[in-house]
Design a protein around this motif. Sequence first.
Motif, PDB file in Angstrom:
ATOM      1  N   MET A  70      38.169  -8.886  36.580  1.00 36.20           N
ATOM      2  CA  MET A  70      36.965  -9.692  36.360  1.00 36.20           C
ATOM      3  C   MET A  70      36.886 -10.104  34.886  1.00 36.20           C
ATOM      4  SD  MET A  70      34.069 -11.021  37.466  1.00 36.20           S
ATOM      5  CE  MET A  70      33.656 -10.230  39.009  1.00 36.20           C
ATOM      6  N   SER A  71      36.734 -11.394  34.656  1.00 34.95           N
ATOM      7  CA  SER A  71      36.588 -11.921  33.301  1.00 34.95           C
ATOM      8  C   SER A  71      35.118 -12.207  33.020  1.00 34.95           C
ATOM      9  CB  SER A  71      37.385 -13.221  33.144  1.00 34.95           C
ATOM     10  OG  SER A  71      38.728 -13.055  33.491  1.00 34.95           O
ATOM     11  N   LYS A  72      34.635 -11.708  31.905  1.00 32.53           N
ATOM     12  CA  LYS A  72      33.250 -11.958  31.519  1.00 32.53           C
ATOM     13  C   LYS A  72      33.191 -12.395  30.053  1.00 32.53           C
ATOM     14  CE  LYS A  72      30.961  -8.632  34.610  1.00 32.53           C
ATOM     15  NZ  LYS A  72      30.037  -7.461  34.644  1.00 32.53           N
ATOM     16  N   VAL A  73      32.239 -13.270  29.765  1.00 30.94           N
ATOM     17  CA  VAL A  73      31.995 -13.689  28.387  1.00 30.94           C
ATOM     18  C   VAL A  73      30.493 -13.835  28.200  1.00 30.94           C
ATOM     19  CG1 VAL A  73      32.458 -15.390  26.580  1.00 30.94           C
ATOM     20  CG2 VAL A  73      34.176 -14.980  28.354  1.00 30.94           C
ATOM     21  N   PRO A  89      30.389 -13.574  34.614  1.00 28.91           N
ATOM     22  CA  PRO A  89      31.730 -13.973  35.052  1.00 28.91           C
ATOM     23  C   PRO A  89      32.059 -15.369  34.515  1.00 28.91           C
ATOM     24  CG  PRO A  89      30.554 -12.938  36.854  1.00 28.91           C
ATOM     25  CD  PRO A  89      29.551 -13.102  35.744  1.00 28.91           C
ATOM     26  N   SER A  90      33.199 -15.485  33.869  1.00 26.41           N
ATOM     27  CA  SER A  90      33.517 -16.727  33.152  1.00 26.41           C
ATOM     28  C   SER A  90      34.986 -17.089  33.270  1.00 26.41           C
ATOM     29  CB  SER A  90      33.152 -16.573  31.663  1.00 26.41           C
ATOM     30  OG  SER A  90      31.797 -16.254  31.488  1.00 26.41           O
ATOM     31  N   ARG A 106      33.341 -21.369  30.243  1.00 25.89           N
ATOM     32  CA  ARG A 106      32.352 -21.868  31.204  1.00 25.89           C
ATOM     33  C   ARG A 106      31.997 -20.772  32.205  1.00 25.89           C
ATOM     34  NH1 ARG A 106      35.712 -26.169  35.061  1.00 25.89           N
ATOM     35  NH2 ARG A 106      36.780 -24.609  36.362  1.00 25.89           N
ATOM     36  N   HIS A 107      30.779 -20.875  32.751  1.00 25.45           N
ATOM     37  CA  HIS A 107      30.337 -19.934  33.782  1.00 25.45           C
ATOM     38  C   HIS A 107      31.169 -20.148  35.039  1.00 25.45           C
ATOM     39  CE1 HIS A 107      26.955 -18.812  31.320  1.00 25.45           C
ATOM     40  NE2 HIS A 107      26.487 -20.038  31.305  1.00 25.45           N
ATOM     41  N   GLN A 108      31.585 -19.060  35.621  1.00 23.47           N
ATOM     42  CA  GLN A 108      32.433 -19.151  36.809  1.00 23.47           C
ATOM     43  C   GLN A 108      31.666 -19.716  37.997  1.00 23.47           C
ATOM     44  OE1 GLN A 108      33.903 -15.464  38.889  1.00 23.47           O
ATOM     45  NE2 GLN A 108      35.867 -16.154  38.083  1.00 23.47           N
ATOM     46  N   GLN A 109      30.380 -19.401  38.085  1.00 24.93           N
ATOM     47  CA  GLN A 109      29.619 -19.782  39.277  1.00 24.93           C
ATOM     48  C   GLN A 109      29.310 -21.275  39.307  1.00 24.93           C
ATOM     49  OE1 GLN A 109      26.038 -17.536  39.902  1.00 24.93           O
ATOM     50  NE2 GLN A 109      25.687 -18.386  41.933  1.00 24.93           N
ATOM     51  N   GLN A 134      30.120 -23.517  36.720  1.00 27.87           N
ATOM     52  CA  GLN A 134      31.100 -24.249  35.924  1.00 27.87           C
ATOM     53  C   GLN A 134      30.477 -25.057  34.775  1.00 27.87           C
ATOM     54  OE1 GLN A 134      33.794 -26.418  38.533  1.00 27.87           O
ATOM     55  NE2 GLN A 134      34.773 -24.520  39.178  1.00 27.87           N
ATOM     56  N   THR A 135      29.309 -24.642  34.319  1.00 27.65           N
ATOM     57  CA  THR A 135      28.725 -25.235  33.114  1.00 27.65           C
ATOM     58  C   THR A 135      29.255 -24.499  31.886  1.00 27.65           C
ATOM     59  OG1 THR A 135      26.806 -23.758  33.227  1.00 27.65           O
ATOM     60  CG2 THR A 135      26.622 -25.931  34.283  1.00 27.65           C
ATOM     61  N   LEU A 136      29.401 -25.221  30.784  1.00 31.34           N
ATOM     62  CA  LEU A 136      29.914 -24.604  29.565  1.00 31.34           C
ATOM     63  C   LEU A 136      28.903 -23.616  28.998  1.00 31.34           C
ATOM     64  CD1 LEU A 136      31.532 -27.659  27.734  1.00 31.34           C
ATOM     65  CD2 LEU A 136      32.709 -25.799  28.917  1.00 31.34           C
ATOM     66  N   SER A 137      29.406 -22.480  28.536  1.00 34.04           N
ATOM     67  CA  SER A 137      28.546 -21.476  27.901  1.00 34.04           C
ATOM     68  C   SER A 137      28.845 -21.320  26.414  1.00 34.04           C
ATOM     69  CB  SER A 137      28.708 -20.116  28.592  1.00 34.04           C
ATOM     70  OG  SER A 137      30.054 -19.665  28.510  1.00 34.04           O
ATOM     71  N   GLY A 138      29.992 -21.835  25.957  1.00 32.42           N
ATOM     72  CA  GLY A 138      30.324 -21.725  24.534  1.00 32.42           C
ATOM     73  C   GLY A 138      31.632 -22.429  24.232  1.00 32.42           C
ATOM     74  N   ALA A 139      31.814 -22.759  22.964  1.00 31.53           N
ATOM     75  CA  ALA A 139      33.059 -23.404  22.541  1.00 31.53           C
ATOM     76  C   ALA A 139      33.416 -22.937  21.140  1.00 31.53           C
ATOM     77  CB  ALA A 139      32.934 -24.923  22.574  1.00 31.53           C
ATOM     78  N   ILE A 140      34.690 -22.612  20.941  1.00 31.52           N
ATOM     79  CA  ILE A 140      35.207 -22.217  19.631  1.00 31.52           C
ATOM     80  C   ILE A 140      36.192 -23.297  19.198  1.00 31.52           C
ATOM     81  CG2 ILE A 140      36.448 -20.463  18.323  1.00 31.52           C
ATOM     82  CD1 ILE A 140      35.565 -18.397  20.381  1.00 31.52           C
ATOM     83  N   VAL A 141      35.864 -23.969  18.098  1.00 29.99           N
ATOM     84  CA  VAL A 141      36.675 -25.078  17.591  1.00 29.99           C
ATOM     85  C   VAL A 141      37.450 -24.616  16.368  1.00 29.99           C
ATOM     86  CG1 VAL A 141      36.601 -27.399  16.576  1.00 29.99           C
ATOM     87  CG2 VAL A 141      35.065 -26.801  18.476  1.00 29.99           C
TER      88      VAL A 141
END
Length: 439
Positions: free
Chosen positions: A1-4, A126-127, A171-174, A176-183
Amino acid sequence: MSKVGVYKSDITPPLGTDFIGYHRPCGIRNIDERIYSTAFVFEHHHDKSVFISIDNIGMLIEDTSVIRKRIAAKLDVPYEKITVVFTHTHSGPATVSSSERVNEYKTVLIENTVVAAVKAHERMQPSEVGWNVTLGDIGVNRREETAEGRVKMGTNKKGVVDKRIGILAIRHQQDQTLSGAIVFCTAHPNVLKSDSDCLSGDYPGETRRILEPALGCPVIIVQGAAGNVNARYRGSRNALKNMAYALSASVLGMIPAILFQGIFKLQTPSTIMPIKLINIPEPEGIKKMARAAEEQWGVGTSKWLAHMLGKFELDERQISIDLEIQSFQVNEGSFSGIPMEPFSEAALEIQDRLHSPLAFFGGYTNGYLGYLPTKEAYPYGGYEVELNPVVYGPVTSLWMPPAEDTSQKVVHKVLELHNHKEVEKCFETNQSVRDVGKK
């Protein structure tokens, strides 16, 4: 399980707090934008890593260590799996001073950064994650060669620049909306200069103003090997916008092509490498370095001069320090960092040796010491090679420049942290990875 989990905490200082980055005779008089600590907590099979970005030029290693230790205790995550990067804005608040106001602010900054990590941990879901990379022209090499065979701060059109702009999106697994971005990008956040009295995250902050509403999630900008790279546009609000437009356009152009998947690799290896500094010169050489810093940068050097002369008298001419090298690795991409300002050549060598445009390398990680030039830069001298230790050594304890081969040793250590078999083979045979790949 992947979580962020992701959380953004306000660390805006009160008006009047001292600046750091450029000398200003006054403290912060206006707030152009609020500044933040943003925390990401990644989990894969109960293994966790914490990645935090702080809007600051770079705190001392000992202060950054306090942040990491407190988060480790709160989240029961190993200290070495906590990465703290600094955006390196030159229009942010000081955290090192005898000023009561500055020390009070530092206390709040540390507390709010720990809170960001705790709340990010509480918000883990879950992400899925995905990487992408492109090229952009947001930086220019600033080591301009003179007729005398030296360098000065300027523009070197032929100089090396790491032009990669990368993204790690979550992005959220459920839904599929973005939850964060690292540039990831490479250019000094020194667009605003000493004539600005406004608190600002510089172009990383201005870029967030564009990207966060567009993507609907927190965004952080991670600085690459910008030790010899300035922002392409500088000196005004328009320049700040031009930098932000250029960077955000590159990021937005990458989003549609990102392929998301669960986390299958999450590693944060870290190592401590002792590094030698250049031997302290004879007293006349010490005085010459001090005079150069005073003349070129208008700074007082009495503390540095007294310390260096004292070391010479005690016959302690060889100084060494410990350097932490850490590599944050998620799936096929990575960011390796040190508490220094490396040159772009080092980042590009790491990319080349690992055969991966998603292998990023930068500075301002887990604290700040000073510059790490390449060996080839030393004969030309200049601020990054000769003068920075005189200006900031009494604060950071980098009293002299690193030994000339330090950058190459750091590159080798980063390659080792990636456990790359071809690289290990190259160490034994003294071949380049590029040559091995051709066989």
